[in-house]
Design a protein around this motif. Structure first.
Motif, short mmCIF file in Angstrom:
data_model
loop_
_atom_site.label_atom_id
_atom_site.label_comp_id
_atom_site.label_asym_id
_atom_site.label_seq_id
_atom_site.Cartn_x
_atom_site.Cartn_y
_atom_site.Cartn_z
N GLN A 180 0.89 -1.39 0.10
CA GLN A 180 0.07 -0.49 0.28
C GLN A 180 0.65 1.27 -0.38
O GLN A 180 1.71 1.23 1.02
N PRO A 181 0.56 2.35 -0.57
CA PRO A 181 1.48 3.80 -0.68
C PRO A 181 1.07 3.71 0.28
O PRO A 181 0.19 4.06 0.94
N GLY A 182 2.11 5.22 0.67
CA GLY A 182 2.07 5.41 2.38
C GLY A 182 2.67 4.76 3.85
O GLY A 182 2.20 5.29 4.47
N SER A 183 2.59 3.25 3.19
CA SER A 183 3.24 2.58 4.53
C SER A 183 5.00 2.59 4.93
O SER A 183 5.08 3.31 3.75
N SER A 184 4.67 1.95 5.69
CA SER A 184 6.48 1.85 6.18
C SER A 184 7.01 0.49 5.37
O SER A 184 6.78 -0.50 5.56
N VAL A 185 8.15 0.83 4.55
CA VAL A 185 8.57 -0.45 3.84
C VAL A 185 10.52 -0.39 4.13
O VAL A 185 10.83 0.55 4.13
N LEU A 186 10.55 -1.91 4.58
CA LEU A 186 11.78 -2.22 4.99
C LEU A 186 12.37 -3.25 3.33
O LEU A 186 11.70 -3.99 2.88
N GLU A 187 13.38 -2.06 2.59
CA GLU A 187 13.91 -3.43 1.37
C GLU A 187 14.95 -4.29 1.18
O GLU A 187 16.23 -2.87 2.03
N PRO A 200 6.76 4.92 -0.72
CA PRO A 200 6.56 4.44 0.71
C PRO A 200 6.63 5.76 1.84
O PRO A 200 7.20 6.52 1.02
N ALA A 201 5.74 6.15 2.73
CA ALA A 201 5.91 7.30 4.18
C ALA A 201 7.49 7.21 4.85
O ALA A 201 7.50 7.76 4.60
N ARG A 202 7.34 5.43 5.12
CA ARG A 202 8.66 6.01 5.04
C ARG A 202 9.46 4.87 4.71
O ARG A 202 9.08 3.43 4.80
N GLY A 203 11.00 4.69 4.34
CA GLY A 203 11.02 4.01 3.32
C GLY A 203 12.71 3.42 3.89
O GLY A 203 13.66 4.76 3.94
N VAL A 204 12.97 2.17 3.69
CA VAL A 204 14.44 2.02 4.10
C VAL A 204 15.10 0.92 3.58
O VAL A 204 14.87 0.08 3.20
N GLY A 205 16.13 1.32 3.28
CA GLY A 205 16.89 0.48 1.86
C GLY A 205 18.04 -0.15 2.28
O GLY A 205 19.12 0.75 3.21
N VAL A 206 18.68 -1.41 2.35
CA VAL A 206 20.09 -1.76 2.84
C VAL A 206 20.37 -3.06 1.97
O VAL A 206 19.62 -3.60 1.39
N ASP A 207 21.61 -2.46 1.56
CA ASP A 207 22.84 -3.57 0.86
C ASP A 207 24.01 -3.66 1.13
O ASP A 207 24.48 -2.27 1.67
N LEU A 208 24.83 -4.42 0.90
CA LEU A 208 25.83 -4.21 1.75
C LEU A 208 26.81 -3.70 0.45
O LEU A 208 28.52 -3.90 1.13
N SER A 209 26.86 -3.73 -0.68
CA SER A 209 27.78 -2.86 -1.15
C SER A 209 27.16 -1.51 -1.46
O SER A 209 26.65 -0.45 -1.14
N PHE A 250 7.92 -2.42 10.31
CA PHE A 250 8.14 -2.24 8.94
C PHE A 250 6.13 -2.75 8.69
O PHE A 250 6.23 -3.99 9.41
N ASP A 251 5.32 -2.19 7.80
CA ASP A 251 4.73 -2.82 6.92
C ASP A 251 4.70 -3.95 6.68
O ASP A 251 4.07 -5.21 6.03
N TYR A 252 5.41 -3.27 5.29
CA TYR A 252 6.39 -4.47 5.09
C TYR A 252 7.49 -4.55 4.59
O TYR A 252 8.48 -3.19 4.80
N ILE A 253 7.91 -5.86 4.58
CA ILE A 253 9.64 -5.99 3.79
C ILE A 253 9.65 -6.88 2.43
O ILE A 253 9.00 -7.66 2.68
N ILE A 254 10.94 -6.46 1.73
CA ILE A 254 10.57 -6.85 0.55
C ILE A 254 12.24 -7.64 0.67
O ILE A 254 12.84 -7.12 0.78
N LEU A 255 11.62 -8.43 -0.01
CA LEU A 255 13.06 -9.36 -0.49
C LEU A 255 13.19 -9.84 -2.07
O LEU A 255 12.79 -10.66 -1.87
N SER A 256 13.63 -8.71 -3.28
CA SER A 256 13.67 -8.65 -4.07
C SER A 256 14.74 -9.52 -4.63
O SER A 256 15.43 -8.87 -4.61
N ASP A 257 14.36 -11.06 -5.55
CA ASP A 257 15.76 -11.49 -5.55
C ASP A 257 17.26 -11.16 -4.60
O ASP A 257 17.97 -11.43 -5.43
N LEU A 258 16.30 -11.49 -3.58
CA LEU A 258 17.82 -11.80 -2.34
C LEU A 258 18.61 -12.98 -1.57
O LEU A 258 19.29 -13.55 -1.51
N LEU A 259 17.14 -14.22 -1.97
CA LEU A 259 17.70 -15.18 -1.45
C LEU A 259 18.49 -15.75 -2.21
O LEU A 259 19.45 -16.82 -1.21
#
Length: 363
Positions: free
Chosen positions: A67-74, A88-97, A128-137
């Motif tokens: 849902q737009p406006g949610s808190s999202v962790l990718e 997202p209303a609050r978006g946090v992205g994590v990457d090792l690079s 967070f409302d949603y946690i995304i793992l896109s092509d990560l596993l």
């Protein structure tokens, strides 16, 4: 577990050692992946544009879930394009690079980006409302351990949305890399939806949804939409789709009554999207059975021309014994109305009842 590309070459190590490389630890694995993705970051945007059709399909499906406006962790956010597309209303992205994170921060300064691995990042138990793992596993050293860490960032309604490639496409992807149609990438592991469901269960999650999509990942005008939206959901076409999806959440535990061990009934929210259904509004409140220890009824009115909004307010006034709320949606369409209802719902269990009463309120 091996890290290698389609030429049996692991990124960041000597040619002599490439053929049989196995990481000796998670730190060793992450170091090699970090080096690989730092190099890939330089050309990622060009390759993303070349495979634009695939990425557009990912965004389309994630917008269905998030849902737009949610808190999202990718986790594994790369340069932040997918996270930004979800608004997202609050978006946090994590990457090792570091190179990926540097580009993400330059492109999307309104979002927060953290340079760390998904397996080791510290987020101070923010939820967070949603946690995304896109092509990560496919790059994860220990998927079960990753899922256990994600629990700290879940509240009762958090959904973990995961996409990954189907193992049936491995020869096709290898051929695409050999032909220069796809950037060569390290392969750590191939997992199925059943594998993810099992590892999620070990970490305390349950499956909400599981399906496959994307029959044609390349963007071909008209043909891509026909294959991916019309053919892909049906057998036998769905058996040959590229992208596997699975959504996890924490299970709903029985509620407790104060100090007693006896489970209490849950509370219930009934969301009723309504447009040009003025005649049905009073009957819905009168016929709706009482459910749970407390039930609320939320009318979401969609700019009707027959007095539906007024009928909702009259019904609320006529039934002071019921917990009835009335809202008018700011957008258009049933999806917008349902999202608004979800944002207002307070019940443990949320139901949708269409105002046309094609489903009887008693049912």
């Amino acid at each position: 577990m091996e890290i290698y590309d389609q030429n049996n070459q692991a990124p960041g190590i000597s040619h002599k050692a490439r053929a049989g490389y196995r990481p000796v630890s998670m730190d060793d694995c992450l170091a090699h992946l970090r080096k690989y993705f730092d190099e890939f970051a330089v050309v990622r945007d060009q390759w993303r544009q070349r495979n634009r059709g695939y990425h557009l399909e990912l965004v389309r499906h994630y917008r269905y879930h998030v849902q737009p406006g949610s808190s999202v962790l990718e986790m594994g956010c790369s340069t932040g394009d997918l996270l930004a597309a979800l608004e997202p209303a609050r978006g946090v992205g994590v990457d090792l690079s570091p190179a990926m994170i540097e580009r993400a921060r330059a492109k999307y300064p309104q979002l927060e980006f953290i340079c760390d691995a998904a397996e080791t990042v510290a987020l101070n138990r923010r939820t967070f409302d949603y946690i995304i793992l896109s092509d990560l596993l496919g790059y994860s050293y220990d998927i079960a351990a990753l899922f256990r860490r994600l629990r700290a960032h879940c509240h009762a309604r958090t959904q973990i949305v995961i996409n990954m490639h189907s193992h049936l496409w491995q020869p096709v992807l290898a051929a695409a890399e050999a032909l220069g149609l796809k950037y060569r990438q390290p392969i750590i592991n191939w997992v199925t939806r059943e594998d993810v469901a099992n590892m999620g269960a070990l970490a305390g999650f349950e499956v909400v949804q599981s399906y496959i999509t994307t029959l044609l990942p390349k963007r071909v005008p008209l043909l891509s939409a026909f294959c991916n939206r019309v053919l892909a959901p049906f057998a036998p076409f769905r058996w040959f789709c590229l992208v596997s999806w699975i959504t996890l959440r924490l299970p709903m535990h029985p509620l407790k009554k104060n100090e007693s061990d006896e489970p209490a009934e849950p509370t219930v929210t009934v969301i009723c999207p309504c447009r040009n259904e003025a005649g049905n509004i009073p009957a819905i409140a009168e016929r709706l059975p009482k459910m749970g220890r407390h039930m609320e009824l939320i009318y979401i009115e969609g700019h009707s021309r027959d007095g539906t909004l007024e009928a909702c307010h009259r019904t609320k006034t006529a039934h002071p014994e019921m917990d009835i709320s009335v809202y008018q949606q700011t957008g258009e369409g049933k999806k917008d109305a349902v999202w608004l209802g979800f944002s207002k719902a307070r019940g443990d269990i949320v139901m949708i009842l269409d105002a046309d009463m094609t489903v009887a309120p008693e049912d």
